[in-house]
Design an enzyme around this catalytic site. Structure first.
Site, PDB file in Angstrom:
ATOM      1  N   GLY A 110       0.815  -1.213   0.000  1.00 17.94           N
ATOM      2  CA  GLY A 110       0.000   0.000   0.000  1.00 17.94           C
ATOM      3  C   GLY A 110       0.848   1.262   0.000  1.00 17.94           C
ATOM      4  O   GLY A 110       0.410   2.311  -0.506  1.00 17.94           O
ATOM      5  N   GLU A 133       2.690  -8.119  -1.542  1.00 15.31           N
ATOM      6  CA  GLU A 133       1.466  -8.721  -0.993  1.00 15.31           C
ATOM      7  C   GLU A 133       1.386 -10.220  -1.227  1.00 15.31           C
ATOM      8  O   GLU A 133       0.840 -10.957  -0.406  1.00 15.31           O
ATOM      9  CB  GLU A 133       0.230  -8.045  -1.602  1.00 15.31           C
ATOM     10  CG  GLU A 133       0.004  -6.611  -1.160  1.00 15.31           C
ATOM     11  CD  GLU A 133       0.726  -5.592  -2.012  1.00 15.31           C
ATOM     12  OE1 GLU A 133       1.659  -5.975  -2.763  1.00 15.31           O
ATOM     13  OE2 GLU A 133       0.378  -4.400  -1.936  1.00 15.31           O
TER      14      GLU A 133
END
Ligand code: COA
Length: 709
Positions: A110, A133
């Site tokens: 993010g 991720e």
């Protein structure tokens, strides 16, 4: 609404106008993760920038060592709190004034998605950018799968997302992920200077959603299909990699907003997957194991030089691990020929690297300059830490420790690499038991990540802390273990290996068992592992334990029959499998199957069929039950220490989080019910662990015992 003057001190996001640039600083220790307050703060900052006519550009920086390490991993699986990260990213991208991200340290997940939503990006050399991720069973979920391909093309974007690797600032510039490479360590002044330049040049807002790296559809499509084929081959059993490919395909075929919507949908599927829970458990567990009580209570002793006693496979592997960490190493062997063999073992590792083009002869010479060898223990007089890695025999070990006691300086850490001997007894045999520690490496010691730090009763806390410090230097994952036969890992292994042997005698072939274990996610099954390690090792252990074995306990003799023929596995060309002409992958051996049949008859067993599912239920129940015993007896501090041991030392599939996490996923009541059912045939082997029984009675799980001490 926030104004550019508001600066609540406790707020993790603060903003202040410097001339016509609004400097937005994220300070959310330890790594500026994007928790709900950070997300709120970022929206407030953009609102403030829009509202203040004096602001001409926005600069986002991170305080501390990183820009932003990503979403707050602790929030996954909990009810989401607004604003969501995709909303924050859109808000940044839609800002009507140019937004610049100035990156140092980690801009991951993010964090990079925030940077991709900004209109301009600068990174200083410390920056590492990535979309990791996938390593947590996830995929970028805040526009990363749509923005990154538009900015750098499908190939580079998918490479980052599927590998999860970090790109350095220089590479990020070459890829087009950033616009400018800064020079200093501090991103703020570099970012400010860049922002002022942008303002003076009246640089427009430049949205990544409009970037055109996808301009050549055929090249992009080819890259996508290549990645899809590679992923299908390599990521068997993993959920999120294919979802990443699917989302990136949407970047090629669909308008931006539809691509975003698909990304969100796929991301939420990943969030809900048990793999996400397993991988995130592994992420936190491997950090928790570092927090042993002794590392909090005491400071480690300095380690600037090491000694190794024994130049066999294990000693040489440990020496290489130490040399690779930049430490000078002195090896001791009993005579010149053994010493020459020890040195040759060490050199062989580096020659292998040279052969593969991964090391130069000069680099090897530089490493070997730190290596010395002697037949005289006095050469260890000045070293800070010694690891004994000689033959597994108490008398031999005690003789070595007597020498160490005689020659080593005061304060030297005296460690043994024994895999099962009683370290308390070794410690009690010398004048300085407080300096004696177990450091159990796994073979090949220069490669395997696990290091069991075995803590005998009289050892000093600072010596234990030194073990953890050494692990850090050697880039190993340390797990604290108590003294017992086999410590955490080998003790549990011995039990589930027996369960596998029982199933083999009862009707499952070793090939079926190995396959079931591989399908569960292991790189290899227990019989393949035995062939790789050498069947003679287990055979020697069984002979050693024969005298103390409970005569009522079931004992499967198949392995002994195979070893009696000299079939020790790969190194002898056959074991459970055949390895014709040095092949590394074995083929099933009808003669082994005949031996198994004969043993079944001898034992009076009528073979029955096993489903793969039953094989795994028994295999895992045995592992979990002994894992519970190990925690119950405080050999492992917490269930997560068992998990990390198996993830790093025994090939347990990471996406399942470890055996204890897996047990929680299945449900402890179900595991206990299985054990009780299996106990009907063999109550001696299948004795439910008191801890498992207690947890089931309380309706609790292993996770409840994972709180740090
Ligand atoms: N969310 C929540 N906590 C995080 C976090 C995140 N994204 N990233 C790191 N942390 C925590 C760690 O658990 C650790 O906590 P602890 O001190 O209580 O054990 C602390 O931050 C420091 O992390 P650590 O990994 O020990 O520091 P480091 O300096 O060695 O490495 C990073 C820093 C950022 C490179 C590393 O933490 C990392 O890779 N984080 C994950 C990044 C990621 O996967 N982001 C995508 C999320 S979807």
């Amino acid at each position: 609404m926030a104004t550019t003057d508001t600066l609540p001190a406790s707020d993790p996001v603060s903003f202040r106008r410097q001339a016509d640039v609004l400097v937005v600083t994220i300070a959310n220790p330890p790594v500026n993760a994007l928790g709900v307050d950070v997300r709120r703060g970022l929206v407030a900052a953009i609102d403030a920038a829009e509202a203040d006519g004096a602001v001409a550009a926005v600069l986002i920086v991170g305080a501390g060592r990183n820009f932003i390490a990503g979403a707050d991993i602790r929030e996954f699986g909990k009810p989401p709190l607004p604003p969501s990260l995709p909303e924050v990213c859109s808000r940044i991208e839609n800002c009507s004034k140019p937004v610049l991200a100035a990156i140092h340290g980690a801009a991951l997940g993010g964090g990079l998605e925030i940077a991709l939503s900004a209109h301009y990006r600068l990174a200083v050399p410390s920056a590492k950018l990535g979309l990791p991720e996938v390593q947590l069973g996830l995929m970028p979920g805040s526009g990363g799968t749509q923005r990154a391909p538009r900015l750098v093309g499908v190939k580079a974007a998918l490479d980052l997302m599927l590998s999860g690797r970090h790109a350095a600032a220089k590479e990020a510039l070459a890829l087009g992920l950033i616009d400018r490479l800064g020079e200093g360590a501090d991103a703020l002044p570099e970012g400010l200077a860049y922002a002022k330049e942008l303002v003076s040049a009246k640089a427009p807002v430049r949205r990544t959603r409009d970037a055109n790296a996808l301009a050549e559809p055929e090249t992009q499509r080819a890259a996508l299909e290549a990645a899809r084929a590679e992923t299908a081959k390599k990521s068997r059993g993993l959920f999120s990699p294919m979802k990443i490919v699917e989302a990136v395909e949407a970047a090629l075929t669909q308008p931006f907003d539809e691509g975003l919507a698909l990304e969100r949908k796929l991301f939420l599927q990943c969030i809900d997957s048990p793999q996400r829970a397993g991988l995130i458990h592994a992420f936190f567990a491997e950090r928790e194991v570092l927090k042993a009580p002794e590392t909090k209570a005491a400071k480690p002793r300095a380690i600037e030089s090491c000694g190794i006693v024994g130049g066999g496979t294990m000693g040489a592997g440990i020496a290489v691990a130490m040399l690779d960490a930049g430490l000078p190493v002195t090896m001791i062997e009993r005579d010149e020929p053994s010493l020459a063999r020890g040195r040759a073992h060490v050199e062989k590792v580096y020659d292998g690297l040279i052969g593969k083009g991964r090391m130069t002869a000069e680099a090897k010479a530089a490493v070997m300059a730190r290596f010395s060898a002697s037949t005289a223990y006095d050469a260890l007089a000045d070293v800070d830490l010694v690891v004994e890695a000689v033959f597994e025999d108490m008398a031999v070990k005690k003789a070595v420790f007597a020498e160490l006691d005689r020659v080593c300086k005061k304060g030297a850490v005296l460690a043994t690499n024994t895999s099962y001997l009683d370290i308390d007894e070794i410690a009690a045999s010398i004048s300085r038991p407080a300096d004696v520690l177990g450091l159990h490496f796994f073979s090949p010691a220069n490669i395997m990540k696990l290091l069991e730090i075995v803590v005998p009763a009289k050892v000093g806390a600072d010596v234990v802390a030194t073990g953890f410090e050494l692990a850090k230097k050697l880039k190993k994952t340390p797990v604290r273990a108590g003294v017992c036969d086999g410590f955490i890992g080998n003790r549990i292994l011995a039990v589930y290996r027996q369960a596998a042997d029982h199933m083999m005698e009862d009707g499952a072939s070793p090939y079926q068992i190995d396959k079931a274990v591989r399908d569960f996610g292991y790189p290899m099954g227990p019989f393949q592992a035995s062939d790789l390690a050498g069947g003679d090792i287990g055979w020697a252990t069984r002979k050693r334990k024969a005298a103390t074995r409970d005569p009522k306990a079931r004992y499967v003799q198949i392995a002994d029959r195979i070893c009696e023929r000299g079939w020790f596995g790969q190194k002898t060309g056959r074991g459970y499998y055949l390895y014709p002409e040095g092949a590394r992958t074995g083929t099933p051996d009808p003669e082994v199957e005949a031996i198994i049949d004969a043993e079944r008859r001898r034992a009076g067993v009528a073979p029955r069929r096993f489903s793969d599912e039953e094989i795994m239920r028994r295999y895992m129940a045995a592992m979990i039950n002994e894992g519970a015993n190990v925690v119950h007896q405080r050999i492992a501090l917490r269930p997560l220490d068992v998990d990390v041991t198996f993830l790093y030392g025994y090939g347990f599939p990471r996406h399942r989080g470890g055996p204890m996490k897996y047990a929680d996923t299945v449900g402890l009541a179900k595991v206990l019910a299985d054990i009780r059912e299996f106990a009907k045939e063999d109550p001696l082997f299948w004795q439910p662990s008191p801890l498992l029984v207690e947890l089931v009675e309380r309706g609790a799980d292993f996770a409840s015992l994972n709180q740090s001490e």
